[in-house]
Motif scaffolding. Structure first.
Motif, PDB file in Angstrom:
ATOM      1  N   ARG A   1      51.111  46.558  94.287  1.00 55.63           N
ATOM      2  CA  ARG A   1      51.376  47.735  94.042  1.00 55.63           C
ATOM      3  C   ARG A   1      51.691  48.379  95.487  1.00 55.63           C
TER       4      ARG A   1
ATOM      5  N   GLU B 112      55.480  43.531  71.213  1.00 50.86           N
ATOM      6  CA  GLU B 112      55.312  44.834  71.211  1.00 50.86           C
ATOM      7  C   GLU B 112      54.702  45.257  70.074  1.00 50.86           C
TER       8      GLU B 112
ATOM      9  N   SER C 133      49.158  43.179  79.536  1.00 51.60           N
ATOM     10  CA  SER C 133      49.711  44.078  78.793  1.00 51.60           C
ATOM     11  C   SER C 133      50.146  45.322  79.799  1.00 51.60           C
ATOM     12  N   GLU C 134      51.119  45.980  79.298  1.00 51.43           N
ATOM     13  CA  GLU C 134      51.689  47.051  79.822  1.00 51.43           C
ATOM     14  C   GLU C 134      51.532  48.397  79.297  1.00 51.43           C
TER      15      GLU C 134
ATOM     16  N   ASP D 284      55.302  52.201  76.225  1.00 50.64           N
ATOM     17  CA  ASP D 284      56.581  52.801  76.587  1.00 50.64           C
ATOM     18  C   ASP D 284      56.697  54.390  76.213  1.00 50.64           C
TER      19      ASP D 284
ATOM     20  N   ARG E  47      53.516  46.623  75.299  1.00 58.40           N
ATOM     21  CA  ARG E  47      54.162  45.341  75.511  1.00 58.40           C
ATOM     22  C   ARG E  47      52.934  44.372  75.948  1.00 58.40           C
TER      23      ARG E  47
ATOM     24  N   LEU F  19      60.979  39.870  82.968  1.00 61.95           N
ATOM     25  CA  LEU F  19      60.025  40.921  83.297  1.00 61.95           C
ATOM     26  C   LEU F  19      60.926  42.066  84.108  1.00 61.95           C
TER      27      LEU F  19
END
Length: 219
Positions: free
Chosen positions: A85, A133, A160-161, A164, A171, A217
């Protein structure tokens, strides 16, 4: 995985008394765009960039005059995600590791951080990678793993993200222990998961698989 476990053992830090010429030479030698600079007492003085060195008055100028602002660093006890980060936030190719007193302990390279991520995703083990997704309201990790294991496969790693903003979908990236995912994909889609990408189902070299996954990615 803590930051202290990923410190690169051989890439050196600059000294504040080093010249611009010395610093540029070290950057080129180690194929990075940033290096930390350290005081004589071992305290972190800052991070110097290739761009800033190129804008210096001359090759014999000491780099201490180019160090401005508070040094960017990460402590050794935080997770490697925190280092990633910090790298993204400050657009760094390396990030210094320093303790609470500012003592320099070593550095992480972007490549090393990615290497640790690759280990966490079990890329060195045989198997395919699926990118899914799903509507955030329907996402359940327990349910996802259960569906996979009910079809004679195991999830070696899951990432996982956040949903959106435009679709509200989460995702999910899965590393499985099987290469033939046709049955798993069919059942996942039946349970509301959209399979948007699949990698490694053929006998690809690991390096090619990882490179393709990284390109995905970065989309």
């Amino acid at each position: 995985m803590k930051v202290r476990d990923a410190i690169h053992p051989t890439t050196p830090a600059l000294q504040t008394t080093d010249t611009v010429e010395d610093a540029l030479g070290l950057l080129m030698e180690h194929h990075v765009r940033h290096l930390p600079a350290v005081e004589e007492d071992g305290r972190l003085a800052g991070v110097i960039s290739e761009d800033r060195l190129m804008d210096a008055e001359g090759p014999k100028s000491p780099i201490d005059s180019l160090l401005i602002g508070r040094p960017v660093s990460v402590p050794p006890e935080v997770h490697i995600f925190d280092a990633a980060r910090t790298m993204v936030k400050h657009d760094l190719s390396t990030v210094p590791v320093a303790d609470s007193d500012g003592q320099y302990l070593g550095l992480l390279r972007r490549h090393d951080v990615f290497d640790k991520f690759a280990q966490m995703l079990s890329t060195r083990q045989s198997g395919a990678i699926l990118a899914l997704e799903v509507d955030s309201r329907d996402y359940s990790l327990a349910k996802l793993v259960h569906v996979i294991e009910q079809n004679d496969a195991k999830a070696l790693a899951v990432a996982s993200e956040f949903p959106d903003e435009s679709t509200g979908n989460v995702r999910v990236t899965l590393k499985l222990n099987v290469k033939d995912t046709s049955r798993v994909r069919h059942v996942l889609e039946h349970n509301g998961y959209q399979v948007v990408a699949s990698f490694g189902e053929e006998d690809e070299e690991l390096e090619e698989l990882v490179e393709e996954f990284v390109r995905y990615l970065e989309v």
